[in-house]
Design an enzyme around this catalytic site. Structure first.
Site, PDB file in Angstrom:
ATOM      1  N   HIS A 137       0.821  -1.215   0.000  1.00 49.20           N
ATOM      2  CA  HIS A 137       0.000   0.000   0.000  1.00 49.20           C
ATOM      3  C   HIS A 137       0.854   1.264   0.000  1.00 49.20           C
ATOM      4  CE1 HIS A 137      -2.801   2.986   1.817  1.00 49.20           C
ATOM      5  NE2 HIS A 137      -3.704   2.351   1.104  1.00 49.20           N
TER       6      HIS A 137
ATOM      7  N   SER B 203      -7.431   6.160  -0.658  1.00 44.57           N
ATOM      8  CA  SER B 203      -5.987   6.008  -0.418  1.00 44.57           C
ATOM      9  C   SER B 203      -5.161   6.449  -1.614  1.00 44.57           C
ATOM     10  CB  SER B 203      -5.662   4.515  -0.225  1.00 44.57           C
ATOM     11  OG  SER B 203      -5.594   4.175   1.102  1.00 44.57           O
TER      12      SER B 203
END
Lengths: 89, 418
Positions: B146, B321
């Site tokens: 991520h 995100s």
């Protein structure tokens, strides 16, 4: 609203006084100063001392956490909640 | 008259009668409450109202589409197609290349990424990570992937893709704090410590593509730490969350007062269905802006299993995100152009120059951020005296005119005959 962890802490301390809890303690004094008051407290781990806000992160037993939360220099106690990466599956 | 577009007709032939189909229904000039009432059925899920063209996106069983198309107020129905906004399309959509042409690429600006770590050896990022710290005790690596994807959007130089997947600020320096573990979770206290670290080592921008579940009033310890960082002159960019389209789904630290809260849009300027919506628990408007966050191609950490793999160096992922780092990168460009620009000025610039997409402000904020316009605003305005909540601009002119017109029509129709 931010939930004050105090009432939950009271319940945990009553049922399981030795249970380990993680909490964030907002203080009226600097984290360095507040940590001085905790040095002598056995069984209290200071996970983080913050410099840009008056706060400490602690790990201790529920009973001890409850005692600390009633200190005059404590403004607010909050559960150290889980945070997640915001990727969508 | 046929009200169903040929591509939808084709899609319907392949669907079972009860299978849900995502469509966009364009209404003729009738009032929104009338349409909403007409569409309100247990089998229908209304997702968005695009005010500018009076269209509704919704899902309903295939067998009910033909009947809906026969309604006199339906102008046409078309499929709500899946759209992609990879870095090579999201960057131009935000008018970033025009800012690069002016010579701004994020030089001398430090962007802190608080996430799952970063693959320091990714070819798009090597040599620009100037500080790292691990708050998880796992060791500094990114097997989740991520953080590396976030870093690629902010500052990837695209060297492994002949610059196809170039990030927003390809010459910015990165400070990376690992506060989320391999499984993508962490504790508030570690994220707060990472913010503290970033402020103290000289970050100019902090990216937080993370958050808690549940809605917030911005008074929790993490939100207050973010506000404190902004008060020390650091721009803090936070992902709005992926709990939309329901209202009041802005959690912590997205609800923090002084941060820039970023929702996700698609590359055809719709608000992504999953993007969290405001207002905050205490009724403050959030998010502040939206930018692409759907199907973004960015840097893939070695050994990570994340999203859909494009090749050994890139993967596709989505979520707010991936939207937030677009704004963090933009902030790096603005700060290179005007190092003395305050967080308040940058936030004001993004809000005042955003393109109204025609959605409710609780989902789109002020609208989609436009890099060149926001840069011009930053360069031509003084720092505001203090950080204040900037009011959203009024809805788009077309929206106002349309609503005014509807009121007039209603008034005319109600006028008794003499």
């Amino acid at each position: 609203m931010v939930k004050n962890y105090l009432s939950e802490l009271e319940n945990i301390a009553k049922a399981h006084p030795r249970k380990k809890v993680k909490l964030i303690v907002k203080t009226s004094i600097s984290a360095d100063e507040a940590s001085q008051y905790l040095v002598a407290d056995k069984g209290v781990k200071i996970a983080h001392k913050y410099s840009i806000v008056n706060a400490l992160a602690l790990e201790t037993s529920a009973k001890k956490a409850l005692e600390i939360s009633k200190k005059e220099w404590v403004v607010f106690v909050e559960e150290d909640k889980e945070i997640r990466a915001l990727r969508r599956n | 008259m046929i009200h169903i577009t040929p591509d939808l007709e084709k899609e319907l032939q392949e669907k079972g009668p009860e299978e849900q189909v995502h469509v966009i229904v364009r209404a003729v000039r009738v009032e929104r409450p009338f349409v909403l009432k007409a569409l309100e059925k247990p089998t229908h899920t209304i997702r968005q109202h695009v005010r500018l063209i009076n269209a509704f996106s919704m899902a309903l069983p295939a067998q009910e589409i033909e009947k809906l198309a026969e309604e006199p107020w339906v102008e046409w129905i078309e499929p709500d197609k899946e759209v992609k906004a990879t870095l090579d399309t999201s960057v131009p959509l935000m008018v970033v290349p025009e800012v690069w042409k002016l010579g701004f690429t994020g030089k001398r600006v430090n962007v802190a990424i608080i996430d799952t770590g970063v693959d320091k050896n990714h070819p798009d990022l090597t040599g620009r990570i100037i500080a790292t710290k691990d708050f998880t005790l796992e060791g500094f690596f990114d097997l989740n992937g991520h953080g590396t994807m976030v870093a690629g959007v902010i500052a990837g130089n695209g060297s492994a893709s002949e610059e196809k997947y170039r990030g927003i600020a390809p010459r910015a320096s990165l400070m990376v704090a690992k506060a989320l573990k391999l499984d993508g979770t962490g504790r508030m206290s570690d994220v707060m410590a990472a913010i503290d670290w970033a402020v103290n080592i000289g970050a100019h921008v902090i990216n937080l593509s993370l958050g808690s579940s549940g809605s917030s009033d911005g008074k929790d310890a993490l939100s207050e730490t973010c506000d404190a960082a902004v008060n020390q002159g650091v721009v803090v960019c936070v992902a709005a969350g992926n709990d939309g389209p329901e209202r009041r789904t802005i959690g912590s630290p997205a609800a923090a007062r002084n941060v820039i809260t970023i929702g996700a849009s698609t590359d055809n300027d719709l608000v992504a269905e999953f993007s969290s919506c405001g207002p905050t628990v205490d009724n403050r408007p959030k998010p502040d802006v939206v930018v692409p966050g759907v199907e973004i191609v960015s840097a893939l950490a070695k050994g990570a299993q994340i999203g859909e793999i494009v090749n050994e160096h890139y993967a596709v992922c989505q979520g707010t995100s991936l939207a937030a780092p677009h704004i963090s990168g933009l902030c790096a460009l603005f700060l290179e152009a005007k190092p003395e620009a305050s967080p308040a000025l940058i936030k004001e610039a993004l809000i005042h120059t955003a393109k109204d997409l025609g959605f409710d402000h609780s989902s789109q904020g002020a609208g989609k951020a436009v890099a060149l316009d926001a840069l011009n605003y930053v360069l031509t305005h003084e720092n505001p005296p203090e950080i204040s909540e900037v009011e959203y601009p009024p809805p788009g002119c077309l929206g106002i005119l349309f609503e005014a017109e509807q009121r007039l029509i209603k008034k005319f129709l109600k006028k008794p005959k003499t």
